[in-house]
Design a protein around this motif. Sequence first.
Motif, PDB file in Angstrom:
ATOM      1  N   THR A   1     -19.701 -96.038  -5.367  1.00 29.44           N
ATOM      2  CA  THR A   1     -20.064 -95.300  -4.154  1.00 29.44           C
ATOM      3  C   THR A   1     -21.425 -94.626  -4.244  1.00 29.44           C
ATOM      4  O   THR A   1     -21.816 -93.906  -3.343  1.00 29.44           O
ATOM      5  CB  THR A   1     -18.999 -94.243  -3.837  1.00 29.44           C
ATOM      6  OG1 THR A   1     -18.868 -93.354  -4.954  1.00 29.44           O
ATOM      7  CG2 THR A   1     -17.661 -94.876  -3.508  1.00 29.44           C
ATOM      8  N   GLY A   2     -22.146 -94.852  -5.325  1.00 33.74           N
ATOM      9  CA  GLY A   2     -23.477 -94.272  -5.456  1.00 33.74           C
ATOM     10  C   GLY A   2     -23.441 -92.973  -6.230  1.00 33.74           C
ATOM     11  O   GLY A   2     -22.446 -92.650  -6.851  1.00 33.74           O
TER      12      GLY A   2
ATOM     13  N   VAL B   1     -10.231 -97.365  -4.525  1.00 33.45           N
ATOM     14  CA  VAL B   1     -10.663 -96.116  -5.136  1.00 33.45           C
ATOM     15  C   VAL B   1     -12.183 -96.149  -5.248  1.00 33.45           C
ATOM     16  O   VAL B   1     -12.747 -97.090  -5.813  1.00 33.45           O
ATOM     17  CB  VAL B   1     -10.040 -95.936  -6.544  1.00 33.45           C
ATOM     18  CG1 VAL B   1     -10.583 -94.698  -7.241  1.00 33.45           C
ATOM     19  CG2 VAL B   1      -8.523 -95.896  -6.456  1.00 33.45           C
ATOM     20  N   GLY B   2     -12.836 -95.127  -4.710  1.00 35.48           N
ATOM     21  CA  GLY B   2     -14.277 -94.994  -4.848  1.00 35.48           C
ATOM     22  C   GLY B   2     -14.631 -94.338  -6.173  1.00 35.48           C
ATOM     23  O   GLY B   2     -13.968 -93.382  -6.591  1.00 35.48           O
ATOM     24  N   VAL B   3     -15.652 -94.872  -6.846  1.00 35.91           N
ATOM     25  CA  VAL B   3     -16.070 -94.354  -8.147  1.00 35.91           C
ATOM     26  C   VAL B   3     -17.580 -94.109  -8.103  1.00 35.91           C
ATOM     27  O   VAL B   3     -18.355 -95.034  -7.848  1.00 35.91           O
ATOM     28  CB  VAL B   3     -15.733 -95.340  -9.283  1.00 35.91           C
ATOM     29  CG1 VAL B   3     -16.198 -94.799 -10.632  1.00 35.91           C
ATOM     30  CG2 VAL B   3     -14.234 -95.640  -9.306  1.00 35.91           C
TER      31      VAL B   3
ATOM     32  N   PRO C   1      -9.531 -89.546  -2.568  1.00 33.29           N
ATOM     33  CA  PRO C   1     -10.022 -89.635  -1.191  1.00 33.29           C
ATOM     34  C   PRO C   1     -10.435 -91.073  -0.884  1.00 33.29           C
ATOM     35  O   PRO C   1     -10.721 -91.851  -1.795  1.00 33.29           O
ATOM     36  CB  PRO C   1     -11.234 -88.699  -1.186  1.00 33.29           C
ATOM     37  CG  PRO C   1     -11.659 -88.611  -2.605  1.00 33.29           C
ATOM     38  CD  PRO C   1     -10.422 -88.814  -3.438  1.00 33.29           C
ATOM     39  N   PRO C   2     -10.466 -91.452   0.396  1.00 32.40           N
ATOM     40  CA  PRO C   2     -10.918 -92.805   0.727  1.00 32.40           C
ATOM     41  C   PRO C   2     -12.358 -92.991   0.235  1.00 32.40           C
ATOM     42  O   PRO C   2     -13.120 -92.030   0.184  1.00 32.40           O
ATOM     43  CB  PRO C   2     -10.851 -92.875   2.244  1.00 32.40           C
ATOM     44  CG  PRO C   2     -10.345 -91.574   2.720  1.00 32.40           C
ATOM     45  CD  PRO C   2     -10.141 -90.668   1.556  1.00 32.40           C
ATOM     46  N   PRO C   3     -12.700 -94.200  -0.140  1.00 31.36           N
ATOM     47  CA  PRO C   3     -14.056 -94.401  -0.657  1.00 31.36           C
ATOM     48  C   PRO C   3     -15.080 -94.131   0.442  1.00 31.36           C
ATOM     49  O   PRO C   3     -14.920 -94.573   1.582  1.00 31.36           O
ATOM     50  CB  PRO C   3     -14.071 -95.862  -1.070  1.00 31.36           C
ATOM     51  CG  PRO C   3     -13.015 -96.504  -0.260  1.00 31.36           C
ATOM     52  CD  PRO C   3     -11.969 -95.448  -0.040  1.00 31.36           C
ATOM     53  N   ALA C   4     -16.086 -93.368   0.082  1.00 32.11           N
ATOM     54  CA  ALA C   4     -17.158 -93.043   1.019  1.00 32.11           C
ATOM     55  C   ALA C   4     -18.475 -93.052   0.263  1.00 32.11           C
ATOM     56  O   ALA C   4     -18.527 -92.654  -0.905  1.00 32.11           O
ATOM     57  CB  ALA C   4     -16.915 -91.670   1.637  1.00 32.11           C
TER      58      ALA C   4
END
Length: 192
Positions: free
Chosen positions: A68-69, A95-97, A168-171
């Motif tokens: 996710t940056g 899953v956002g990482v 949390p949802p990936p953003a």
Amino acid sequence: MPLDRLVMAFDTSAAHCAAALLSGDRIVAAQAEPMKKGQAERLFPILEDLLRTAGHGWRDIARIGVGTGPGNFTGIRIAVSAARGLALSLKCPVVGVSTFAAIHAGQPGRVAAVPAPREMAYTLAPGASEPDLVPMATVPDPALPPELDTWVAAIARIAAATDPATAPPPAPIYLRPADAAPPRDAPPEIVP
């Protein structure tokens, strides 16, 4: 999560397109290509190559991990959008990482530093909640993003270890506004 199910991880947040498949605690396939542009066109062919190489199909994916940056504005959006679409179609969690988490996975206890334009760096110390933007030269012994195969493997392992119900949802992680200016032309007239 059953060991025969896969975690698919990918990242396009910088000048690359990288992906990996994790089964249990073993990376069964990985591929990374440096590229300044073209990630949107290469991401799905790379993912399909990984699945074919590992002898699996799309329905074998139990979870998705996505980078996710922080990083390239467009690159982050490519990966996060792809992950959200795949999660919906495959009915699996995503899953956002962050790049900081991927750095800290291999270099815990050090200040993670993500290079930014103009010889700057986004830094995040262990335990800190907000990154700082500082000149790269002022960061003593920075922990930089790892090699692409290690980076995407870290995303897969973090995604596998994270409870998607509490994540949390990936953003996308945007630490500064986009360099784009709004259009000066009047919007087109919509004719009914």
